[in-house]
Motif scaffolding. Structure first.
Motif, short mmCIF file in Angstrom:
data_model
loop_
_atom_site.label_atom_id
_atom_site.label_comp_id
_atom_site.label_asym_id
_atom_site.label_seq_id
_atom_site.Cartn_x
_atom_site.Cartn_y
_atom_site.Cartn_z
N PRO A 36 40.42 31.40 107.96
CA PRO A 36 39.30 32.21 108.47
C PRO A 36 38.15 32.34 107.48
CG PRO A 36 41.40 33.34 108.77
CD PRO A 36 41.67 32.10 107.96
N ASN A 37 38.42 32.22 106.20
CA ASN A 37 37.36 32.32 105.19
C ASN A 37 36.45 31.09 105.19
OD1 ASN A 37 38.30 34.80 104.27
ND2 ASN A 37 39.77 33.81 102.91
N GLU A 38 36.89 30.00 105.82
CA GLU A 38 36.10 28.78 105.84
C GLU A 38 35.37 28.59 107.16
OE1 GLU A 38 38.50 25.47 104.68
OE2 GLU A 38 38.68 26.21 102.62
N ARG A 39 35.27 29.65 107.97
CA ARG A 39 34.60 29.55 109.26
C ARG A 39 33.16 29.99 109.21
NH1 ARG A 39 38.45 32.41 113.30
NH2 ARG A 39 40.32 31.76 112.25
N GLY A 40 32.65 30.33 108.05
CA GLY A 40 31.28 30.81 107.93
C GLY A 40 30.24 29.79 108.34
N HIS A 41 30.62 28.53 108.39
CA HIS A 41 29.67 27.48 108.74
C HIS A 41 29.57 27.25 110.24
CE1 HIS A 41 32.77 24.55 109.86
NE2 HIS A 41 33.48 25.14 108.93
N ILE A 42 30.46 27.85 111.02
CA ILE A 42 30.46 27.61 112.46
C ILE A 42 29.14 28.11 113.05
CG2 ILE A 42 31.55 28.22 114.65
CD1 ILE A 42 34.21 28.20 113.13
N GLY A 43 28.47 27.27 113.77
CA GLY A 43 27.17 27.59 114.32
C GLY A 43 26.03 27.11 113.44
N VAL A 44 26.34 26.85 112.18
CA VAL A 44 25.32 26.36 111.26
C VAL A 44 25.07 24.87 111.51
CG1 VAL A 44 24.76 25.97 108.83
CG2 VAL A 44 25.81 28.11 109.53
N GLU A 45 26.11 24.13 111.86
CA GLU A 45 25.94 22.70 112.08
C GLU A 45 24.90 22.37 113.14
OE1 GLU A 45 29.26 23.85 111.99
OE2 GLU A 45 30.47 22.36 110.94
N PRO A 46 24.94 23.03 114.33
CA PRO A 46 23.91 22.70 115.31
C PRO A 46 22.49 22.94 114.79
CG PRO A 46 25.66 23.94 116.35
CD PRO A 46 25.93 23.96 114.87
N MET A 47 22.31 24.04 114.07
CA MET A 47 20.99 24.34 113.53
C MET A 47 20.56 23.27 112.52
SD MET A 47 19.72 27.45 111.09
CE MET A 47 20.81 26.86 109.82
N LEU A 48 21.45 22.92 111.61
CA LEU A 48 21.10 21.93 110.59
C LEU A 48 20.91 20.54 111.18
CD1 LEU A 48 23.33 23.06 107.60
CD2 LEU A 48 20.86 23.37 107.90
N LEU A 49 21.75 20.17 112.13
CA LEU A 49 21.59 18.87 112.77
C LEU A 49 20.28 18.80 113.55
CD1 LEU A 49 25.26 18.24 113.91
CD2 LEU A 49 24.00 16.99 112.14
N ALA A 50 19.91 19.90 114.21
CA ALA A 50 18.63 19.93 114.93
C ALA A 50 17.47 19.83 113.95
CB ALA A 50 18.52 21.21 115.76
N LEU A 51 17.57 20.50 112.81
CA LEU A 51 16.53 20.39 111.79
C LEU A 51 16.44 18.97 111.26
CD1 LEU A 51 14.38 21.60 109.93
CD2 LEU A 51 16.25 22.29 108.38
N SER A 52 17.58 18.36 111.06
CA SER A 52 17.60 16.98 110.58
C SER A 52 16.93 16.04 111.60
CB SER A 52 19.04 16.55 110.31
OG SER A 52 19.09 15.25 109.79
N MET A 53 17.23 16.23 112.88
CA MET A 53 16.60 15.40 113.93
C MET A 53 15.10 15.66 113.94
SD MET A 53 16.88 13.10 116.33
CE MET A 53 18.50 13.04 117.10
#
Length: 168
Positions: A36-53
């Motif tokens: 559970p301590n490693e779930r802080g990134h959930i939801g961050v990937e879509p934002m970062l991938l959209a920024l990358s695109m």
């Protein structure tokens, strides 16, 4: 090297760096329970991938228009439509050749890059506030494959197309 090319390359490199960063986030393997301590990134990937695109499309724009000032927008479909028609056609053809067969969508007769970009057009805005409820779907696998293709095609483009520079 022209200012246009160096600016476009810097933008593209930033997009690639963001993509690499998202791949460094931990993932739970099949049948394993994620810490559970490693779930802080959930939801961050879509934002970062959209920024990358967004950055990848802006790199194309700078290269297309010989203008280091890319549009100030997060809307992925608007950024795509700001590219020259030749670039839009090239990216769509490559999407249909390399992405669509691996990630088919049977809801569309002529599945194209426009469908992916339109579906995720506001992903950067929608996903950057993790505390707000999301009604949006984010198809990470197909979006990431599309992003990789856009970056790969940009890399091929600037490495193969001659760039004219002014000599003084």
């Amino acid at each position: 090297m022209s200012a246009r090319l160096s600016t476009a390359i810097r933008i593209s490199q930033a997009a690639q760096a963001i993509l690499r960063k998202t791949r460094s986030f931990p993932t739970a393997g099949f049948g394993k329970h994620e810490d559970p301590n490693e779930r802080g990134h959930i939801g961050v990937e879509p934002m970062l991938l959209a920024l990358s695109m967004e950055l990848a499309l802006k790199a194309w724009f700078v290269f297309d228009h010989d203008d280091p000032k890319a549009p100030r927008s997060h809307d992925l479909i608007k950024l795509f439509e700001a590219l020259l028609p030749k670039s839009q056609e090239k990216l769509d053809a490559e999407f249909k050749r390399s992405v669509a067969p691996r990630h088919p969508n049977f809801f569309y007769v002529d599945y194209s890059i426009r469908h992916i970009l339109y579906q995720h057009k506001d992903a950067f805005i929608d996903w950057r506030y993790l505390h707000e409820p999301k009604s949006t779907r984010f198809e990470q696998v197909v979006f990431e494959a599309t992003l990789e293709m856009v970056l790969r095609e940009f890399d091929k483009r600037y490495r193969t197309e001659p760039v004219t520079t002014l000599s003084i």
